[in-house]
Design an enzyme around this catalytic site. Structure first.
Site, mmCIF file in Angstrom:
data_model
loop_
_atom_site.group_PDB
_atom_site.id
_atom_site.type_symbol
_atom_site.label_atom_id
_atom_site.label_comp_id
_atom_site.label_asym_id
_atom_site.label_seq_id
_atom_site.Cartn_x
_atom_site.Cartn_y
_atom_site.Cartn_z
ATOM 1 N N ASP A 132 -10.535 -7.275 6.533
ATOM 2 C CA ASP A 132 -9.415 -6.420 6.178
ATOM 3 C C ASP A 132 -9.988 -5.510 5.099
ATOM 4 O O ASP A 132 -10.056 -4.196 5.193
ATOM 5 C CB ASP A 132 -8.083 -7.055 5.726
ATOM 6 C CG ASP A 132 -7.148 -6.052 5.164
ATOM 7 O OD1 ASP A 132 -6.347 -5.242 6.060
ATOM 8 O OD2 ASP A 132 -7.243 -5.610 4.171
ATOM 9 N N ILE A 155 0.807 -1.089 -0.163
ATOM 10 C CA ILE A 155 0.031 -0.002 0.158
ATOM 11 C C ILE A 155 0.807 1.162 0.053
ATOM 12 O O ILE A 155 0.379 2.490 -0.634
ATOM 13 C CB ILE A 155 -1.013 0.044 1.289
ATOM 14 C CG1 ILE A 155 -2.035 1.111 0.891
ATOM 15 C CG2 ILE A 155 -0.263 0.348 2.545
ATOM 16 C CD1 ILE A 155 -2.971 0.792 -0.361
ATOM 17 N N LYS A 201 -5.631 1.963 7.770
ATOM 18 C CA LYS A 201 -6.508 1.149 8.443
ATOM 19 C C LYS A 201 -6.187 -0.278 8.322
ATOM 20 O O LYS A 201 -5.692 -0.790 7.528
ATOM 21 C CB LYS A 201 -7.891 1.373 7.529
ATOM 22 C CG LYS A 201 -7.839 1.148 6.098
ATOM 23 C CD LYS A 201 -7.577 -0.067 5.435
ATOM 24 C CE LYS A 201 -8.404 -1.353 5.820
ATOM 25 N NZ LYS A 201 -8.007 -2.455 4.965
ATOM 26 N N SER A 248 11.641 0.968 6.964
ATOM 27 C CA SER A 248 11.498 -0.058 6.605
ATOM 28 C C SER A 248 12.821 -1.211 6.621
ATOM 29 O O SER A 248 13.751 -0.814 6.429
ATOM 30 C CB SER A 248 10.885 -0.103 5.117
ATOM 31 O OG SER A 248 9.848 -0.931 4.925
ATOM 32 N N ARG A 249 12.448 -2.332 7.109
ATOM 33 C CA ARG A 249 13.337 -3.306 7.120
ATOM 34 C C ARG A 249 14.232 -3.619 6.113
ATOM 35 O O ARG A 249 15.180 -3.887 5.986
ATOM 36 C CB ARG A 249 12.798 -4.549 8.070
ATOM 37 C CG ARG A 249 12.199 -4.367 9.535
ATOM 38 C CD ARG A 249 11.477 -5.266 10.041
ATOM 39 N NE ARG A 249 10.578 -5.777 9.054
ATOM 40 C CZ ARG A 249 9.640 -6.660 9.231
ATOM 41 N NH1 ARG A 249 9.716 -7.595 10.204
ATOM 42 N NH2 ARG A 249 8.709 -7.072 8.174
HETATM 43 P P1 NAP Z 1 2.429 -5.627 3.351
HETATM 44 O O1 NAP Z 1 2.948 -5.218 1.956
HETATM 45 O O2 NAP Z 1 2.292 -6.900 3.464
HETATM 46 O O3 NAP Z 1 3.172 -4.873 4.536
HETATM 47 C C1 NAP Z 1 3.831 -3.353 4.300
HETATM 48 C C2 NAP Z 1 5.041 -3.415 5.179
HETATM 49 O O4 NAP Z 1 5.121 -3.314 6.358
HETATM 50 C C3 NAP Z 1 5.866 -4.801 4.695
HETATM 51 O O5 NAP Z 1 6.515 -4.775 3.271
HETATM 52 C C4 NAP Z 1 6.992 -4.741 5.814
HETATM 53 O O6 NAP Z 1 8.135 -4.033 5.303
HETATM 54 C C5 NAP Z 1 6.345 -4.064 6.917
HETATM 55 N N1 NAP Z 1 5.947 -5.124 7.818
HETATM 56 C C6 NAP Z 1 5.530 -6.228 7.579
HETATM 57 N N2 NAP Z 1 5.336 -6.903 8.943
HETATM 58 C C7 NAP Z 1 6.153 -6.146 9.717
HETATM 59 C C8 NAP Z 1 6.404 -6.481 11.219
HETATM 60 N N3 NAP Z 1 6.064 -7.475 11.846
HETATM 61 N N4 NAP Z 1 7.133 -5.406 11.682
HETATM 62 C C9 NAP Z 1 7.337 -4.045 10.963
HETATM 63 N N5 NAP Z 1 7.144 -3.924 9.771
HETATM 64 C C10 NAP Z 1 6.386 -4.893 9.211
HETATM 65 O O7 NAP Z 1 1.009 -5.013 3.612
HETATM 66 P P2 NAP Z 1 0.123 -3.550 2.684
HETATM 67 O O8 NAP Z 1 -0.760 -4.806 1.803
HETATM 68 O O9 NAP Z 1 0.809 -2.739 2.287
HETATM 69 O O10 NAP Z 1 -1.125 -3.508 4.038
HETATM 70 C C11 NAP Z 1 -0.420 -2.634 5.070
HETATM 71 C C12 NAP Z 1 -1.740 -2.045 5.741
HETATM 72 O O11 NAP Z 1 -2.339 -1.348 4.404
HETATM 73 C C13 NAP Z 1 -2.696 -3.111 6.147
HETATM 74 O O12 NAP Z 1 -3.271 -2.496 7.452
HETATM 75 C C14 NAP Z 1 -3.843 -2.966 5.058
HETATM 76 O O13 NAP Z 1 -5.176 -3.096 5.662
HETATM 77 C C15 NAP Z 1 -3.599 -1.367 4.467
HETATM 78 N N6 NAP Z 1 -4.099 -1.328 3.271
HETATM 79 C C16 NAP Z 1 -3.781 -2.281 2.283
HETATM 80 C C17 NAP Z 1 -4.258 -2.249 0.961
HETATM 81 C C18 NAP Z 1 -4.187 -3.416 -0.053
HETATM 82 O O14 NAP Z 1 -4.528 -3.137 -1.257
HETATM 83 N N7 NAP Z 1 -2.966 -4.173 0.137
HETATM 84 C C19 NAP Z 1 -5.101 -1.435 0.554
HETATM 85 C C20 NAP Z 1 -5.578 -0.328 1.784
HETATM 86 C C21 NAP Z 1 -5.159 -0.549 2.783
HETATM 87 P P3 NAP Z 1 9.658 -4.114 5.802
HETATM 88 O O15 NAP Z 1 9.754 -5.739 5.513
HETATM 89 O O16 NAP Z 1 10.582 -3.385 4.773
HETATM 90 O O17 NAP Z 1 9.723 -3.697 7.183
#
Ligand code: NAP
Length: 303
Positions: free
Chosen positions: A165, A11, A87, A33-34
């Site tokens: 979600d 996101i 969110k 970010s890690r």
């Molecule tokens: P994601 O790509 O799986 O996670 C985002 C980043 O968070 C990862 O690349 C990772 O970066 C970091 N992360 C993951 N686990 C972690 C941990 N345990 N501790 C610290 N950092 C961590 O997820 P996403 O799809 O972007 O979603 C993130 C949020 O956005 C959620 O709450 C979701 O509901 C919301 N969202 C998502 C979407 C969608 O389409 N996917 C749409 C709207 C809102 P590093 O490994 O580099 O630290």
């Protein structure tokens, strides 16, 4: 204003980075970010080091999954930064209440964002419903988890919320547009046999409002809300971006790309006025569904 993005994943790359780059209010001054980073932007892999070395960045925007978010938000607030939360704003209601109190005590802004509330047709839908008598309403939120969360096992781990979600996006619209609040009466939750969170849910609220969330829809995605009133039927399509009254399009645009720029504009306003915006009503419904829902086991799910 300078902002740091924390948790560079799907996101952050899809929406936050373009929204910040296109905004007159914001400069993307750092990432934390890690593993992830954004080309041309100073990157940190550790929050504490960022907080120590970059006192010039007053705002952080947290884009990681909900479970680890509290610790990052708390550390940022304790270091005097304003905080914007993706969110759902946390893994539990209590932790968000704690963040809200911390921000208030320190005179900082906390914004629990709901991107779907910024969809083009949500405000006109709310205005249209304000003086209507509602007979019934229904939400259909069917999408493909493999498309929107490719390989993201965290969505099926405790705290990942499963189909809530995306479902919480629908609930964020519902709680915004209805003239009076509703409460959950019953729910049916379908859990894959190998997972900890539901892949589908059917909800029944007071006021004849029902919802059907499903994460197994391939092909065209469906994000619709219909509300029947004594003076006509409202339909919100494309996740709240297009408004139809009695089958005729009356407002909106068929794109989701206005939502994140609107969130960042709102955050700029909150920081300028030193205020917070934390509405947990969508998350209360999810919490209630997980407390009240009848649990059924369905086919195992693998990405
Ligand atoms: P994601 O790509 O799986 O996670 C985002 C980043 O968070 C990862 O690349 C990772 O970066 C970091 N992360 C993951 N686990 C972690 C941990 N345990 N501790 C610290 N950092 C961590 O997820 P996403 O799809 O972007 O979603 C993130 C949020 O956005 C959620 O709450 C979701 O509901 C919301 N969202 C998502 C979407 C969608 O389409 N996917 C749409 C709207 C809102 P590093 O490994 O580099 O630290």
């Amino acid at each position: 204003m300078k902002v740091a993005l924390i948790g560079i994943g799907k996101i952050a790359q899809d929406q936050h980075v373009p929204a910040i780059h296109s905004s007159p209010d914001w400069e993307l001054a750092a990432t934390v970010s890690r593993k992830g980073s954004v080309a041309g932007v100073p990157a940190f892999d550790d929050l504490d080091r960022f907080l120590k070395e970059r006192p010039d960045v007053p705002v952080v925007s947290l884009c990681m999954p909900p479970l680890p978010r509290f610790d990052y938000a708390r550390a940022a607030l304790l270091a005097g930064r304003h905080v914007m939360l993706e969110k759902p704003p946390g893994a539990t209601l209590a932790e968000v209440h704690e963040l809200e109190a911390l921000a208030r005590d320190r005179g900082l802004s906390l914004y629990a964002t709901w991107h779907s509330r910024m969809a083009h047709a949500v405000a006109p839908a709310k205005a249209w419903l304000a003086d209507k008598t509602i007979a019934r309403g229904h939400i259909t939120w069917h999408e493909d988890v493999r498309k929107w969360h490719p390989g993201q096992d965290w969505v099926f781990e405790p705290g990942g919320m499963g189909v809530f979600d995306p479902g919480i996006n629908a609930l964020s619209i519902l709680t915004e547009i209805l003239p009076r609040p509703v409460h959950l009466r019953q729910a049916r939750l379908e859990f894959p046999s190998n997972r900890q969170t539901p892949i589908a849910a059917q909800l029944e609220f007071s006021g004849q409002i029902t919802a059907d969330f499903d994460w197994r829809q391939e092909g065209p995605q469906t994000w619709d809300i219909t509300v029947e009133t004594t003076e006509g039927t409202l339909a919100l399509r494309t996740g709240g971006n297009v408004l139809e009254i009695d089958g005729r399009v009356v407002a909106g645009q068929s794109t989701i790309m206005g939502e994140y720029p609107a969130l960042y504009a709102r955050m700029a306003e909150l920081v300028r006025t030193r205020s917070s915006d934390v509405d947990l009503s969508p998350m209360v419904h999810v919490s209630d569904a997980l407390m009240l829902g009848r649990r059924e086991i369905t086919d195992a799910f693998h990405f």
